[in-house]
Design an enzyme around this catalytic site. Structure first.
Site, mmCIF file in Angstrom:
data_model
loop_
_atom_site.group_PDB
_atom_site.id
_atom_site.type_symbol
_atom_site.label_atom_id
_atom_site.label_comp_id
_atom_site.label_asym_id
_atom_site.label_seq_id
_atom_site.Cartn_x
_atom_site.Cartn_y
_atom_site.Cartn_z
ATOM 1 N N HIS A 181 0.825 -1.282 0.379
ATOM 2 C CA HIS A 181 -0.360 0.024 0.259
ATOM 3 C C HIS A 181 0.806 1.361 -0.324
ATOM 4 O O HIS A 181 1.638 1.600 0.857
ATOM 5 C CB HIS A 181 -0.899 -0.264 1.217
ATOM 6 C CG HIS A 181 -1.896 -1.157 1.229
ATOM 7 N ND1 HIS A 181 -2.236 -1.499 2.543
ATOM 8 C CD2 HIS A 181 -2.644 -2.141 -0.020
ATOM 9 C CE1 HIS A 181 -2.794 -2.866 2.172
ATOM 10 N NE2 HIS A 181 -3.410 -2.366 0.500
ATOM 11 N N GLU A 350 1.611 -3.631 11.469
ATOM 12 C CA GLU A 350 1.115 -2.320 11.315
ATOM 13 C C GLU A 350 1.287 -1.272 12.357
ATOM 14 O O GLU A 350 1.689 -1.359 13.702
ATOM 15 C CB GLU A 350 -0.053 -2.361 11.299
ATOM 16 C CG GLU A 350 -1.215 -3.596 10.576
ATOM 17 C CD GLU A 350 -1.542 -3.472 9.654
ATOM 18 O OE1 GLU A 350 -0.961 -1.118 8.938
ATOM 19 O OE2 GLU A 350 -2.087 -3.879 8.399
HETATM 20 ZN ZN ZN Z 1 -1.707 -1.572 4.472
#
Ligand code: ZN
Length: 389
Positions: A181, A350
């Protein structure tokens, strides 16, 4: 680049100009009045996602700017805005958090950024940007170090190389990859920290890891989305982390070439590095729902998390995504796919766009420096358990 907007407007109150016509730029200028502007965020090309912004403002020195980004209730993660503070820099090196408030009701969801300029020019972004130029610098200087091999795994749809750095003499195959991403730039700062440990001849964790393992590092899996100023997708609007079951040359050559290289080596340990818009904490997500789940995989995965939580107060195990029930894993996602396909200990790391609320830093929030430190800590924890991986 498409739909880049350069706008300039003059008024008696003093003109400001706003531009995003550069690497990873993204803003739409709706109106400018004095030192106030109403702005929007462009969608990722070919998709509905939008959240990443990055633009510059020229204004008279000392001007009090009022920048409202509107229409954000329809963004990819509207829950990412409450408690979020925009990143601002005047020298493009030091980024701090600006005074920012969220009004869910105004103009379809408005982020209000208030900031007084010093020099007369400043940059604002969702998180400190990581340019493709900086990426090339990282690849070049790392590839030049002793014991490091550069490998081009393939090409993106915009014909950018998918760069891989390889090092270590051991048997265990470790794959670390970031920025599926593209707007999650903290992931590539994390990679800088990991690379520092792995390439430092004096670092004992790095030396042990190089002795026991072969590392395959992909600092940026989505160069097209990065350059285009996307949050979440590649040049044609495809979310690469939903392509791992069946990548194709038309939709996801980035994943296709990486998965093919993994097939050559196998995968013992993998970490997929991300940023999370909503949760103000660092956490790890796993592969609990895969059909072929083993106790060994699960034990090592939990041990990694528990050890990292002891090593750094910036990591915790209480907050995170819900655990997938048995047999319900989403095998389009890399972490589940690699655990299932290779029996790997794999995980999704994350980091927050906001901050780690257990240990907040009001000036910087979560930052490139903390991302790099976490990369270092993650390698130290891997060194502690590499024998058992
Ligand atoms: Zn991501």
């Amino acid at each position: 680049m498409t739909e880049k907007t350069i706008a300039a407007a003059g008024s008696a109150a003093g003109p400001i100009s706003i531009s995003s016509a550069f690497d990873s730029g993204n803003i739409v200028v709706r109106t400018i009045a004095g030192t106030s502007a109403t702005l929007g965020i462009r969608r990722d090309e070919g998709s509905e996602f939008f959240q990443w912004f990055h633009f510059r403002v020229a204004a008279p020195p000392g001007a009090q700017l009022a920048l409202d980004i509107v229409g954000l209730a329809g963004s990819a993660y509207p829950e990412g805005w409450p408690g979020y503070h925009a990143c601002v820099s005047e020298d493009r090196v030091n980024w701090v958090r600006a005074e920012t408030t969220w009004d869910a009701k105004a103009d379809g969801g408005t982020l209000r950024i208030r900031h007084r300029t010093q020099s007369g020019i400043l940059w604002l972004a969702y998180f400190p940007p990581y340019s493709m130029d900086r990426h090339h610098d990282l690849i070049g200087r790392t590839a030049a170090l002793p014991g490091v091999a550069y490998r081009c795994l393939g090409y993106s749809l915009d014909n950018q190389p998918i760069d891989c750095l390889e090092l270590g003499e051991g048997e265990k195959q470790v794959w670390l990859y970031a920025r599926q991403h593209p707007g999650e730039t903290m992931a590539e700062y994390w990679m800088e920290g990991a690379i520092d440990v792995l390439t430092d001849p004096g670092n004992s964790h790095g030396r042990l890891l190089r002795q026991k393992a072969r590392f395959h590092l992909i600092p940026n899996m989505n160069p097209d989305g990065s350059f285009r100023g996307h949050l979440r997708t590649n040049a044609v609007g495809v979310n690469l982390n939903r392509e791992w079951h069946a990548p194709t040359p038309e939709r996801s050559p980035e994943v296709l070439c990486v998965r093919a290289a993994m097939e050559e080596t196998g995968v013992a340990f993998a970490m997929d590095v991300h940023g999370d818009e909503s949760i103000p904490a660092v956490f790890i997500a796993g592969f609990e729902g895969i059909p072929s789940l083993t106790e060994r995989q699960l034990d090592l995965y939990r041990r990694y998390q528990d050890t990292l939580a002891i090593r750094t107060p910036d990591f915790q195990t209480k907050r995170g995504y819900p655990i997938t029930p048995p047999g319900r894993a989403n095998l389009t996602m890399s972490t589940a796919q690699l655990a299932e396909r290779f029996g790997a200990v794999s995980m999704t790391l994350e980091m927050p766009f906001k901050d780690n609320d257990d240990l907040p830093d009001p000036v910087n929030g979560w930052s490139p420096a903390r991302s790099r430190l976490l990369g270092r800590d993650c390698m130290a924890v891997l060194a502690e358990m590499i024998e058992d991986i």
